[in-house]
Design a protein around this motif. Structure first.
Motif, short mmCIF file in Angstrom:
data_model
loop_
_atom_site.label_atom_id
_atom_site.label_comp_id
_atom_site.label_asym_id
_atom_site.label_seq_id
_atom_site.Cartn_x
_atom_site.Cartn_y
_atom_site.Cartn_z
N UNK A 1 0.82 -1.21 0.00
CA UNK A 1 0.00 0.00 0.00
C UNK A 1 0.85 1.27 0.00
N UNK A 2 1.89 1.29 0.83
CA UNK A 2 2.69 2.51 0.91
C UNK A 2 3.53 2.70 -0.36
N UNK A 3 4.01 1.60 -0.95
CA UNK A 3 4.71 1.73 -2.23
C UNK A 3 3.76 2.18 -3.34
N UNK A 4 2.56 1.63 -3.35
CA UNK A 4 1.57 2.01 -4.36
C UNK A 4 1.17 3.47 -4.19
N UNK A 5 0.99 3.88 -2.94
CA UNK A 5 0.65 5.29 -2.70
C UNK A 5 1.78 6.19 -3.16
N UNK A 6 3.02 5.81 -2.88
CA UNK A 6 4.16 6.61 -3.31
C UNK A 6 4.23 6.74 -4.83
N UNK A 7 4.03 5.63 -5.52
CA UNK A 7 4.05 5.66 -6.98
C UNK A 7 2.90 6.50 -7.52
N UNK A 8 1.73 6.37 -6.92
CA UNK A 8 0.56 7.14 -7.37
C UNK A 8 0.76 8.63 -7.11
N UNK A 9 1.37 8.97 -5.99
CA UNK A 9 1.66 10.38 -5.70
C UNK A 9 2.68 10.95 -6.69
N UNK B 1 3.16 9.99 -9.84
CA UNK B 1 2.50 10.24 -11.13
C UNK B 1 1.52 11.40 -11.03
N UNK B 2 0.90 11.56 -9.86
CA UNK B 2 0.00 12.69 -9.64
C UNK B 2 0.77 14.00 -9.70
N UNK B 3 1.96 14.02 -9.10
CA UNK B 3 2.80 15.22 -9.12
C UNK B 3 3.23 15.56 -10.55
N UNK B 4 3.37 14.54 -11.39
CA UNK B 4 3.76 14.76 -12.78
C UNK B 4 2.57 15.16 -13.65
N UNK B 5 1.39 15.19 -13.06
CA UNK B 5 0.20 15.62 -13.79
C UNK B 5 -0.52 14.51 -14.52
N UNK B 6 -0.11 13.27 -14.31
CA UNK B 6 -0.73 12.17 -15.06
C UNK B 6 -1.43 11.17 -14.15
N UNK B 7 -1.51 11.47 -12.88
CA UNK B 7 -2.02 10.48 -11.93
C UNK B 7 -3.51 10.54 -11.70
N UNK B 8 -3.94 9.64 -10.86
CA UNK B 8 -5.34 9.50 -10.51
C UNK B 8 -5.47 9.63 -8.99
N UNK B 9 -6.19 10.63 -8.54
CA UNK B 9 -6.36 10.86 -7.11
C UNK B 9 -7.01 9.67 -6.42
N UNK B 10 -7.92 9.00 -7.09
CA UNK B 10 -8.59 7.84 -6.48
C UNK B 10 -7.59 6.75 -6.13
N UNK B 11 -6.59 6.56 -6.99
CA UNK B 11 -5.56 5.53 -6.73
C UNK B 11 -4.75 5.89 -5.49
N UNK B 12 -4.42 7.16 -5.35
CA UNK B 12 -3.67 7.62 -4.17
C UNK B 12 -4.49 7.35 -2.91
#
Length: 151
Positions: A21-29, A31-42
């Motif tokens: 979970x924490x690795x997935x959250x880190x990766x999602x954050x 990609x979110x910071x790069x403008x391509x992520x999904x807030x729901x995934x975070x």
């Protein structure tokens, strides 16, 4: 005896869930910071991270202080237990800022207001540090299980 086994299994599975979970959250954050992520995934990964932390806390307390394992005296006099608890406290301290921010993001998302993602990349790094600390907790736990002592 079966309950002891079940409790130990749940405790170890919570480490696995937390690590994912924490690795997935880190990766999602990231990609979110790069403008391509999904807030729901975070937020979903963050939910699982919270569930795993709570499970670790409850099952760990039951095992150490509830009479289900080696006994409180063993744990309180085991240096690796102190290391494990220190790592857990470090994770909690590191987690404070992302936790507060993600709560704010949840509220803003529910209200439909803008979300400031300026710290998303920083919190991605925090998440990866927390994952490393979790691994170190598992290392300490395996030493405790084997009765490793120092001195």
């Amino acid at each position: 005896m079966l309950f002891h086994w079940f409790l130990a299994a749940i405790h170890l599975l919570a480490f696995a869930l937390g690590f994912w979970a924490v690795l997935t959250r880190g990766a999602a954050l990231r990609t979110l910071a790069a403008g391509a992520g999904d807030m729901r995934r975070v937020l979903l990964a963050d939910n699982f991270w919270g569930i795993s932390a709570l499970t670790l806390l409850v099952t760990g307390a039951m095992r150490a202080f509830g009479g289900y394992e080696k006994g409180t005296d063993y744990y309180l006099h085991q240096p690796l237990f102190h290391l494990k608890m220190t790592l857990f406290v470090l994770i909690l301290l590191i987690e404070l800022a992302p936790m507060v921010t993600l709560i704010k993001w949840r509220i803003a998302s529910a209200r439909g207001t803008a979300i400031d993602m300026g710290r998303a990349k920083l919190y991605a790094r925090f998440s990866h540090v927390e994952a490393l600390l979790l691994v170190l907790m598992v290392v300490a736990a395996t030493g405790m299980a084997r009765g490793v002592t120092f001195g």
